[in-house]
Design an enzyme around this catalytic site. Structure first.
Site, PDB file in Angstrom:
ATOM      1  CE  LYS A 223      32.223  49.122  43.209  1.00 51.75           C
ATOM      2  NZ  LYS A 223      32.630  47.869  42.568  1.00 51.75           N
ATOM      3  CG  ASN A 224      34.342  49.714  39.763  1.00 51.96           C
ATOM      4  OD1 ASN A 224      34.355  49.106  40.840  1.00 51.96           O
ATOM      5  ND2 ASN A 224      33.254  49.825  39.024  1.00 51.96           N
TER       6      ASN A 224
ATOM      7  CB  CYS B 188      27.009  42.867  42.024  1.00 51.24           C
ATOM      8  SG  CYS B 188      27.328  44.290  43.045  1.00 51.24           S
TER       9      CYS B 188
ATOM     10  NE  ARG C 239      30.520  40.291  37.619  1.00 50.28           N
ATOM     11  CZ  ARG C 239      30.561  41.268  38.546  1.00 50.28           C
ATOM     12  NH1 ARG C 239      29.668  41.289  39.492  1.00 50.28           N
ATOM     13  NH2 ARG C 239      31.503  42.179  38.542  1.00 50.28           N
TER      14      ARG C 239
ATOM     15  CG  ASP D 138      28.763  49.714  36.723  1.00 51.51           C
ATOM     16  OD1 ASP D 138      29.973  49.981  36.614  1.00 51.51           O
ATOM     17  OD2 ASP D 138      28.301  48.571  36.656  1.00 51.51           O
TER      18      ASP D 138
ATOM     19  NE  ARG E  76      30.943  44.952  47.357  1.00 54.59           N
ATOM     20  CZ  ARG E  76      30.594  44.545  46.138  1.00 54.59           C
ATOM     21  NH1 ARG E  76      29.400  44.050  45.922  1.00 54.59           N
ATOM     22  NH2 ARG E  76      31.434  44.642  45.135  1.00 54.59           N
TER      23      ARG E  76
HETATM   24  C1  EPZ Z   1      33.963  45.748  36.272  1.00 57.88           C
HETATM   25  O1  EPZ Z   1      33.523  44.425  36.496  1.00 57.88           O
HETATM   26  C2  EPZ Z   1      33.299  46.582  37.362  1.00 57.88           C
HETATM   27  N1  EPZ Z   1      33.702  46.070  38.666  1.00 57.88           N
HETATM   28  C3  EPZ Z   1      31.782  46.481  37.227  1.00 57.88           C
HETATM   29  O2  EPZ Z   1      31.209  47.356  38.192  1.00 57.88           O
HETATM   30  C4  EPZ Z   1      31.381  46.979  35.837  1.00 57.88           C
HETATM   31  O3  EPZ Z   1      29.990  46.823  35.680  1.00 57.88           O
HETATM   32  C5  EPZ Z   1      32.122  46.166  34.763  1.00 57.88           C
HETATM   33  O4  EPZ Z   1      33.533  46.233  34.985  1.00 57.88           O
HETATM   34  C6  EPZ Z   1      31.820  46.664  33.367  1.00 57.88           C
HETATM   35  O5  EPZ Z   1      32.182  48.019  33.274  1.00 57.88           O
HETATM   36  C7  EPZ Z   1      34.941  46.371  39.132  1.00 57.88           C
HETATM   37  O6  EPZ Z   1      35.721  47.046  38.477  1.00 57.88           O
HETATM   38  C8  EPZ Z   1      35.273  45.844  40.490  1.00 57.88           C
HETATM   39  P1  EPZ Z   1      33.893  42.772  32.912  1.00 57.88           P
HETATM   40  P2  EPZ Z   1      34.233  43.194  35.715  1.00 57.88           P
HETATM   41  O7  EPZ Z   1      35.004  41.811  33.055  1.00 57.88           O
HETATM   42  O8  EPZ Z   1      35.640  43.522  35.480  1.00 57.88           O
HETATM   43  C9  EPZ Z   1      32.066  38.862  31.028  1.00 57.88           C
HETATM   44  C10 EPZ Z   1      29.865  47.971  39.992  1.00 57.88           C
HETATM   45  O9  EPZ Z   1      28.644  48.083  40.144  1.00 57.88           O
HETATM   46  N2  EPZ Z   1      33.326  38.189  31.357  1.00 57.88           N
HETATM   47  O10 EPZ Z   1      34.052  43.974  32.054  1.00 57.88           O
HETATM   48  O11 EPZ Z   1      33.907  41.940  36.428  1.00 57.88           O
HETATM   49  C11 EPZ Z   1      31.260  39.221  32.278  1.00 57.88           C
HETATM   50  O12 EPZ Z   1      30.538  38.104  32.740  1.00 57.88           O
HETATM   51  C12 EPZ Z   1      30.432  46.781  39.260  1.00 57.88           C
HETATM   52  O13 EPZ Z   1      30.722  48.803  40.401  1.00 57.88           O
HETATM   53  C13 EPZ Z   1      33.542  36.883  30.914  1.00 57.88           C
HETATM   54  O14 EPZ Z   1      32.703  36.289  30.239  1.00 57.88           O
HETATM   55  O15 EPZ Z   1      33.412  43.269  34.351  1.00 57.88           O
HETATM   56  C14 EPZ Z   1      30.370  40.324  31.778  1.00 57.88           C
HETATM   57  O16 EPZ Z   1      29.258  39.768  31.116  1.00 57.88           O
HETATM   58  C15 EPZ Z   1      29.356  45.815  38.771  1.00 57.88           C
HETATM   59  N3  EPZ Z   1      34.702  36.269  31.240  1.00 57.88           N
HETATM   60  C16 EPZ Z   1      31.260  41.038  30.751  1.00 57.88           C
HETATM   61  O17 EPZ Z   1      32.307  40.127  30.401  1.00 57.88           O
HETATM   62  C17 EPZ Z   1      35.676  36.899  31.982  1.00 57.88           C
HETATM   63  O18 EPZ Z   1      36.725  36.283  32.231  1.00 57.88           O
HETATM   64  C18 EPZ Z   1      31.885  42.300  31.291  1.00 57.88           C
HETATM   65  O19 EPZ Z   1      32.590  41.960  32.465  1.00 57.88           O
HETATM   66  C19 EPZ Z   1      35.438  38.215  32.422  1.00 57.88           C
HETATM   67  C20 EPZ Z   1      34.259  38.850  32.097  1.00 57.88           C
END
Ligand code: EPZ
Length: 460
Positions: free
Chosen positions: A45-46, A142, A147, A332, A440
């Protein structure tokens, strides 16, 4: 006895890649059956959703294979079509993208298709490169934390974009086009890394991205962009260099398998004393998970076409794990695994260091008989590879506890799958509502439950 299909019908449905549209949002499961059998897992998915966005950058058509039939893919397909991309499905699991006529879209249409996804934010770079503007609605995804997208917007501004926030969402322009920049991520964000990759490949000049995410899905996206004509090098210490080019062509690519889905079924095999062969699973991207799976008392056999996950008998063992960025234990993976940990004698600790609110799902597990205490303050700090954001949480699981059926409502994608596992493990009947969220990210999960011998009724 499941009502959706006999095992043979379910197996035929799986083989034919039948689409299971979840009309009902409730499934009633009677626990106690070990999950046993063979299922297959397709593209991640990701990754698949991001590869679809990347197709927008190509001047010629792209083809993506092993695309999972999940609603997040449907959301991105709808968004691409709103922008004039012709999307077709020449074969099961294959999508073809013709971008010869990309055009501006009305905000209402974009918003109507954005769905519960976070992917729309990744359209910025490709749209700025093709149309000089991007309109991004409020994002879904989610509810496991707030986020934010500050890393994304800061990176786009560094490359010359102008970001206007309004009550509708975000309007981004780049009057002089995007240019290369030196961008440092405060945290190795997967999404922000993808944002920079998808924006810098067609920017003028070179971009240096430091403290980047290097998950296998990121590397697969880089492989796709390289096929298209991009020049991207992954340096030591999470540094990625992107040399902007004038033109990108379409790609042909088979998506990387879904590590999160594999880890979820593996956890289900452990919790239900089952034995599941997951076709398509590959060891190299799952090494950290496999180590933990073994420490908890699970057994696995790596074959050429997949991995067999099974409970070898005996007691499970408590573990302490900390979620982390790749190559650490993925955030995850913790939610499905926690259900198996409720069956291990002793005290297990899961320290969640990526999201600030990913343990909400444990409340329903406690209603079913689990003993999970969530500490909002996390655990005492200790030196870590990657600087941490200032929030952490820890779940302390005391087992073994007998789970009994309950009526629960799916809160988020991985928490929803953990409820399936809990219901399959519990004594008696559970009704799980809002299961549409699970589709999803888990392709044909109801059919797979049928093939694995789960006892359920689903008015699908
Ligand atoms: C991706 O989310 C995945 N989703 C998530 O999978 C996964 O848990 C995550 O990466 C970490 O591996 C998709 O790819 C669609 P991040 P993403 O940006 O990109 C903070 C699932 O279950 N952050 O790495 O949104 C954020 O709040 C989902 O498949 C900021 O602060 O994750 C988090 O605490 C859930 N500012 C941390 O970084 C930003 O601008 C990691 O988020 C962006 C992120």
């Amino acid at each position: 006895m499941n009502s959706i299909a006999t095992d043979a019908q379910a197996r035929d449905a799986l083989k034919a890649g039948a689409r299971v549209g979840l009309k009902s949002d409730k499934i009633t499961i009677t626990g106690g059956n070990p999950l046993k059998g063979r299922i297959s897992v397709r593209g991640a998915k990701n990754l698949a959703t991001k590869a679809m966005v990347a197709a927008l950058l190509g001047e010629t058509p792209s083809i993506l294979r092993d695309v999972p039939d999940i609603s997040d893919v449907q959301v991105v397909r709808g968004l691409l079509e709103v922008y004039g991309v012709k999307v077709s499905s020449p074969a099961p699991g294959e999508l073809r993208f013709d971008t010869s006529n990309v055009e501006k879209a009305h905000f209402a249409e974009i918003d109507a298709h954005a769905g519960s996804s976070r992917i729309p934010i990744l359209f910025c770079g490709p749209l700025l490169n093709r149309l000089g503007e991007a309109r991004i609605p409020d994002l879904g995804g989610c509810r496991i934390g707030d986020r934010p997208i500050d890393f994304h917007l800061d990176a786009l501004r560094a490359m010359g974009a102008i970001v206007d926030k309004s009550y509708e969402g975000i309007y981004i322009t780049a009057p002089d086009g995007l240019h290369g920049a030196n961008i440092h991520l405060p945290y190795p964000s997967v999404g922000a890394t993808e944002q920079v990759l998808l924006s810098a490949v067609r920017a003028k000049g070179t971009t240096e991205l430091t403290n980047a995410a290097i998950e296998p899905e990121i590397m697969d996206l880089i492989a796709i962009l390289q096929k298209m004509g991009a020049i991207i090098s992954v340096e030591p210490n999470r540094v990625i260099l992107i040399e902007g080019v004038d033109r990108l062509e379409g790609y042909k690519h088979r998506a990387l398998f879904d590590r999160n889905e594999v880890a979820s079924w593996a956890a289900a095999a452990l919790a239900t004393h089952g034995d599941i062969f997951v076709e398509g699973a590959q060891q190299s991207e799952l090494m950290t998970f496999l180590n933990v799976f073994r420490k908890v008392g699970g057994a696995f056999d790596v074959e050429e076409d997949g991995i067999r996950f099974y409970h070898p008998g005996g007691e499970l063992k408590p573990v302490t794990i900390e979620t982390d960025v790749h190559p650490g234990f993925m955030t995850d993976w913790q939610q499905p695994l926690i259900v198996a940990l409720t069956q291990a004698p002793g005290i297990s600790i899961v320290h969640e260091t990526v999201y600030e609110d990913r343990f909400g799902f444990t409340e329903a597990l406690n209603e079913m008989g689990a003993n999970i205490v969530v500490h909002k303050q996390g655990l005492p700090d200790h030196p870590r590879r990657v600087a941490r954001r200032d929030f952490e949480q820890a779940a302390v699981i005391t087992g073994p506890t007998k789970l009994t059926g309950a009526d629960v409502r799916v809160p988020d994608l991985r928490g929803g799958f953990s409820y399936l596992i809990a219901a399959l493990t519990a004594e008696g009947q559970s009704t799980i509502s809002n299961v549409g969220i699970i589709s999803r990210g888990y392709e044909h999960f109801v059919d797979k439950l049928a093939v694995l011998g789960a006892d359920f009724v689903f008015e699908g």
